[in-house]
Design an enzyme around this catalytic site. Structure first.
Site, PDB file in Angstrom:
ATOM      1  NE  ARG A  51      -2.734  -1.501   3.400  1.00  0.00           N
ATOM      2  CZ  ARG A  51      -3.254  -2.635   3.868  1.00  0.00           C
ATOM      3  NH1 ARG A  51      -4.208  -3.264   3.185  1.00  0.00           N
ATOM      4  NH2 ARG A  51      -2.875  -3.139   5.010  1.00  0.00           N
ATOM      5  CG  PHE A  76     -11.409  -7.352  -5.286  1.00  0.00           C
ATOM      6  CD1 PHE A  76     -12.490  -8.232  -5.197  1.00  0.00           C
ATOM      7  CD2 PHE A  76     -10.740  -7.253  -6.502  1.00  0.00           C
ATOM      8  CE1 PHE A  76     -12.862  -9.005  -6.295  1.00  0.00           C
ATOM      9  CE2 PHE A  76     -11.102  -8.022  -7.592  1.00  0.00           C
ATOM     10  CZ  PHE A  76     -12.170  -8.907  -7.495  1.00  0.00           C
ATOM     11  CG  ASP A 111     -15.233  -4.837  -0.959  1.00  0.00           C
ATOM     12  OD1 ASP A 111     -14.020  -5.089  -0.956  1.00  0.00           O
ATOM     13  OD2 ASP A 111     -16.082  -5.601  -0.439  1.00  0.00           O
ATOM     14  CB  SER A 112     -19.218  -7.644  -3.016  1.00  0.00           C
ATOM     15  OG  SER A 112     -18.280  -8.343  -2.230  1.00  0.00           O
ATOM     16  CB  CYS A 132      -3.876 -13.535  -1.136  1.00  0.00           C
ATOM     17  SG  CYS A 132      -5.663 -13.578  -1.251  1.00  0.00           S
TER      18      CYS A 132
HETATM   19  N1  SAH Z   1      -7.454  -4.398  -0.751  1.00  0.00           N
HETATM   20  C1  SAH Z   1      -7.988  -4.621   0.573  1.00  0.00           C
HETATM   21  C2  SAH Z   1      -8.185  -6.078   0.922  1.00  0.00           C
HETATM   22  C3  SAH Z   1      -9.065  -6.831  -0.046  1.00  0.00           C
HETATM   23  S1  SAH Z   1      -9.757  -8.258   0.655  1.00  0.00           S
HETATM   24  C4  SAH Z   1      -7.108  -3.918   1.593  1.00  0.00           C
HETATM   25  O1  SAH Z   1      -6.001  -3.458   1.233  1.00  0.00           O
HETATM   26  O2  SAH Z   1      -7.499  -3.830   2.747  1.00  0.00           O
HETATM   27  C5  SAH Z   1     -10.889  -8.770  -0.553  1.00  0.00           C
HETATM   28  C6  SAH Z   1     -12.164  -7.961  -0.617  1.00  0.00           C
HETATM   29  O3  SAH Z   1     -12.882  -8.424  -1.762  1.00  0.00           O
HETATM   30  C7  SAH Z   1     -13.135  -8.092   0.540  1.00  0.00           C
HETATM   31  O4  SAH Z   1     -13.408  -6.830   1.053  1.00  0.00           O
HETATM   32  C8  SAH Z   1     -14.425  -8.683  -0.066  1.00  0.00           C
HETATM   33  O5  SAH Z   1     -15.595  -8.084   0.464  1.00  0.00           O
HETATM   34  C9  SAH Z   1     -14.275  -8.313  -1.501  1.00  0.00           C
HETATM   35  N2  SAH Z   1     -14.931  -9.164  -2.516  1.00  0.00           N
HETATM   36  C10 SAH Z   1     -14.925 -10.515  -2.598  1.00  0.00           C
HETATM   37  N3  SAH Z   1     -15.517 -10.921  -3.750  1.00  0.00           N
HETATM   38  C11 SAH Z   1     -15.893  -9.795  -4.395  1.00  0.00           C
HETATM   39  C12 SAH Z   1     -16.533  -9.551  -5.647  1.00  0.00           C
HETATM   40  N4  SAH Z   1     -16.863 -10.547  -6.466  1.00  0.00           N
HETATM   41  N5  SAH Z   1     -16.751  -8.267  -6.001  1.00  0.00           N
HETATM   42  C13 SAH Z   1     -16.397  -7.251  -5.196  1.00  0.00           C
HETATM   43  N6  SAH Z   1     -15.775  -7.420  -4.019  1.00  0.00           N
HETATM   44  C14 SAH Z   1     -15.533  -8.682  -3.613  1.00  0.00           C
END
Ligand code: SAH
Length: 392
Positions: free
Chosen positions: A208, A224, A246-247, A336
């Site tokens: 980040r 995401f 995000d979802s 990941c």
């Molecule tokens: N980038 C973030 C961590 C991401 S974790 C950080 O730095 O903190 C993955 C995320 O993907 C979660 O918040 C989850 O809610 C979201 N997610 C999972 N499947 C998804 C989809 N199909 N569409 C949108 N978001 C999704």
């Protein structure tokens, strides 16, 4: 003492210090071991190999605590192991968040401990770690000076060990479950009880920060975004606009809060609750374009049998992202999924670029932060990888 006797020739991985003993390697167990109890592991000729925690249900029938015959697995043993894991992170400021114990990679199988400011969050993921739960919680509090210890032992892995979910305060101040902390100078807050996983994806902390350095003047898309870890950094680095997707509505609400907590301009951020797979297509159909795109999806492959399906999912979002990039734009793309290794991931991203008909160069290789060490004997501890690619 209960002995676990291996089948002939099944000691090879143990001799290489890999800590798992699969049920298929076990010849017999001479006694009724309790779930999580310490047992002695011997080879078919009766030679000592290791001390391990027995797990009566899991395919991983035992996890090694120690290869030293003279070791006793007791409070002092855990004190030493915890102290050495904590020492590895000794330079982390108390106001920050850090993973203090990363299970097998820190020689404490099945145990994860994260510290957020004055609060600890522990995950007991194996029968062995669970067996020593109270001792570990007490020692962790004593060694860190934390004022409260929470548990988030509510993940799938426990079921394989015959353990039920458990979460909540173990000891200390129970007046609140939220905690504020700093990451590279940015302020965040987690709700330890309600948040995902242990509340914050600490493994991405240095990535980040790296991305903060690439965001100046960019129109960025953070896919995401969870609680806005990347979004906050992109804004701090001077992004012109961020569209964060995000979802999870709860995660987005927290992301919005994080933008405000850091006194960043909320008017240049748009939060969108959507499925990224669909939303990227929508953006493409609307001819939207960006200078910088982050793709940080959840784990797509939990097991090697899911690699192919995961590869298709990675290819799909990466291809769409390439189509949304302006000339000279950059894509930070992560995986990941431990089952998808770095070489395969790079191949998938390369395939996506070809299909999107763009030429791109790798500008950075990303890995998990240093508080998620990788044990040489346990390569499974390496799971997060990413690439920053620039389209030419
Ligand atoms: N980038 C973030 C961590 C991401 S974790 C950080 O730095 O903190 C993955 C995320 O993907 C979660 O918040 C989850 O809610 C979201 N997610 C999972 N499947 C998804 C989809 N199909 N569409 C949108 N978001 C999704």
């Amino acid at each position: 003492m209960i002995d676990l006797i291996l089948l002939p020739g099944k000691e090879k991985s143990l001799q290489r210090f890999h800590p798992w003993i699969y049920s298929g390697a076990v010849s017999s167990v001479n006694g009724q071991a309790e779930n999580g109890e310490t047992i002695r592991v011997i080879n078919s000729s009766g030679d000592f190999l290791a001390w391990a925690a027995y797990s009566h249900l899991s395919k991983i029938r035992a996890r090694v605590w120690s290869w030293e015959r003279e070791e006793s697995i007791d409070r002092m043993f855990f004190r030493d192991r915890l102290a050495s894991a904590i020492a590895l992170r000794a330079n982390t400021d108390l106001s920050c968040a850090v993973r203090l114990v990363y299970a097998e990679a820190d020689n404490i199988p099945g145990l994860i401990i994260d510290r957020y400011g004055d609060a600890l969050v522990i995950q007991f993921l194996s029968a062995g770690a669970e067996y020593w739960r109270q001792t570990i919680a007490e020692l962790a509090m004593e060694l860190t000076g934390a004022t409260r210890v929470f548990e988030r032992s509510d993940i799938e892995a426990r079921r394989l060990e015959g353990l039920t979910d458990r979460s909540g305060l173990i000891m200390g101040d129970n007046s609140r479950s939220t905690v504020e902390f700093l990451e590279n100078g940015a302020k965040f807050e987690v709700d330890i009880i309600a948040g995902q996983k242990t509340g914050f994806y600490l493994d991405q902390s240095k990535n980040r920060l790296i991305m903060r350095g690439y965001s100046s003047g960019c129109d960025a898309l953070d896919c995401f975004c969870y609680t806005g870890g990347f979004t906050v950094n992109l804004l701090m680095g001077g992004a012109q606009s961020v569209l964060a997707v995000d979802s999870s509505a709860n995660a987005l609400a927290q992301a919005q809060k994080h933008v405000c907590m850091n006194y960043l301009d909320p008017s240049i951020v748009e939060f969108k609750e959507a499925d990224v797979f669909r939303f990227l297509r929508e953006l493409r159909d609307r001819n939207r374009s960006f200078d910088l795109i982050i793709l940080d999806p959840p784990k797509f492959a939990y097991h090697t049998s899911q690699i192919e399906r995961a590869a298709r999912a990675y290819k799909d979002i990466n291809l769409l992202a390439f189509k949304l990039l302006r000339p000279g734009g950059k894509l930070a793309t992560f995986s990941c999924s431990g089952a998808v290794d770095e070489a395969l991931f790079q191949k998938i991203v390369a395939g996506a670029a070809v299909d999107a008909r763009v030429h791109a160069q790798i500008v950075e290789h990303f890995h998990q932060a240093q508080d998620h060490p990788i044990a040489l004997a346990y390569p499974e501890s390496a799971y997060l990888k990413g690439l920053l690619v620039k389209v030419v």
